[in-house]
Design an enzyme around this catalytic site. Structure first.
Site: not given
Length: 315
Positions: A94-95, A254, A10, A119, A205
């Site tokens: 991340s994603l 994660q 992102q 998510r 996170h």
């Protein structure tokens, strides 16, 4: 030459992303169409026409970025680039770890799109708007940032932890608003070059994302999980994952755990990787890799011209 593919997270989204790919390649159009169908809405229209604030919403940005990354991979493969044969590893920020798994065949494209919509919504819903925060700390060592996070958490009674280690002296912290603001001030006192509050909608996170982690555990239990055809490096362990149960565990961890991107790039270099290919929107990961290890060659593939150049160089 040993190659690893990386997939952005992102912040790499931009209105118009993927449009040139869709105009030039039927395989890309098919990817965007399948994502639209899986979500039951024209996400592609938001990607190509905006408005930017709608694209930037976490629940839209996550599947949108994945779609562009997977479109790049599908176009390359349709033109003879064998990802399983030519890429030694995959990783995503991340994603982007979901993008990597989709490219590796761990999840279907439709399931990946739906997982990322879940998510995004779950991460947004985990903490009321205004109660969480994130900040970028530039120019301090990891141990110093850990220290200020612990000090701020102790002073405020809130959560504060390192969310991303992006390399090049850039660490991102996350948690409760008061704790993160205090940690940023302490970081400045400790000599940070910059301590910048980030314009984000949730404390990603961090331990405050625990409800979203449980939502992902449930969502992942509902999808088919295949063994990746290329090893995927997990954000939280900086190690390859292949067993379905391990993949689920790492993706759940994660949500509240640290994105260890600096260590991931260092792991690539130590494992014989010489070229990192960033597939998708933007060039953020290519820039980070350059700061972490200048010996690594970096290639960003965003649009048709990038694809043609890459295929010519890797014929």
């Amino acid at each position: 030459m040993t190659t690893a593919f990386t997939f952005p997270g992102q912040g790499s989204q931009a209105v118009g992303m993927g449009k040139e790919l869709a105009d030039a390649f039927p395989e890309a159009r098919d990817v965007f169409g399948e994502v639209d169908e899986a979500l039951g809405e024209k996400l592609s229209a938001v990607m190509w026409e905006g408005p930017e604030e709608t694209l930037t919403l976490t629940a839209n940005a996550q599947p949108a970025l994945m779609a562009v990354s997977v479109a790049v991979v599908r176009v390359l493969e349709a033109r003879g680039y064998d990802l399983a044969a030519k890429a030694s590893y995959l990783a995503g920020h991340s994603l982007g770890e979901y993008s990597a798994h989709c490219a590796a065949g761990t999840f279907s494209l439709a399931d990946t799109a739906r997982l990322l919509r879940i998510r995004g919504n779950a991460m947004q819903a985990a903490v009321p708007v205004g109660e969480g925060a994130m900040a970028a700390i530039i120019g301090l060592e990891n141990d110093d940032v850990e220290f200020v996070c612990e000090a701020a958490a102790g002073e405020t009674g809130g959560v504060c932890q390192i969310a991303n280690d992006n390399g090049g002296g850039q660490l991102v912290i996350s948690g409760g608003k008061a704790a993160v603001e205090r940690a940023a001030a302490l970081a400045s006192d400790k000599g940070a070059k910059r301590a910048l509050m980030l314009p984000v909608s949730a404390p990603f996170h961090s331990a405050l994302m625990a409800p979203a982690a449980e939502a992902m555990r449930e969502a992942l239990s509902q999808v088919t999980i295949n063994t990746p055809r290329v090893p995927v490096i997990a954000n939280v362990t900086v190690a390859p994952v292949s067993a379905p149960a391990d993949i689920v565990a790492r993706l759940v961890e994660q949500v509240t755990g640290q994105v260890r991107w600096r260590e991931t790039v260092e792991w690539f270099a130590g494992s014989g990787v010489t070229t990192l290919v960033e597939a998708g929107s933007g060039k953020v990961l290519t820039g980070l890799a350059r700061r972490i290890d200048k010996a690594l060659a970096g290639v960003a593939i965003n649009g048709p011209a990038d694809i043609e150049a890459f295929l010519q160089a890797n014929a």
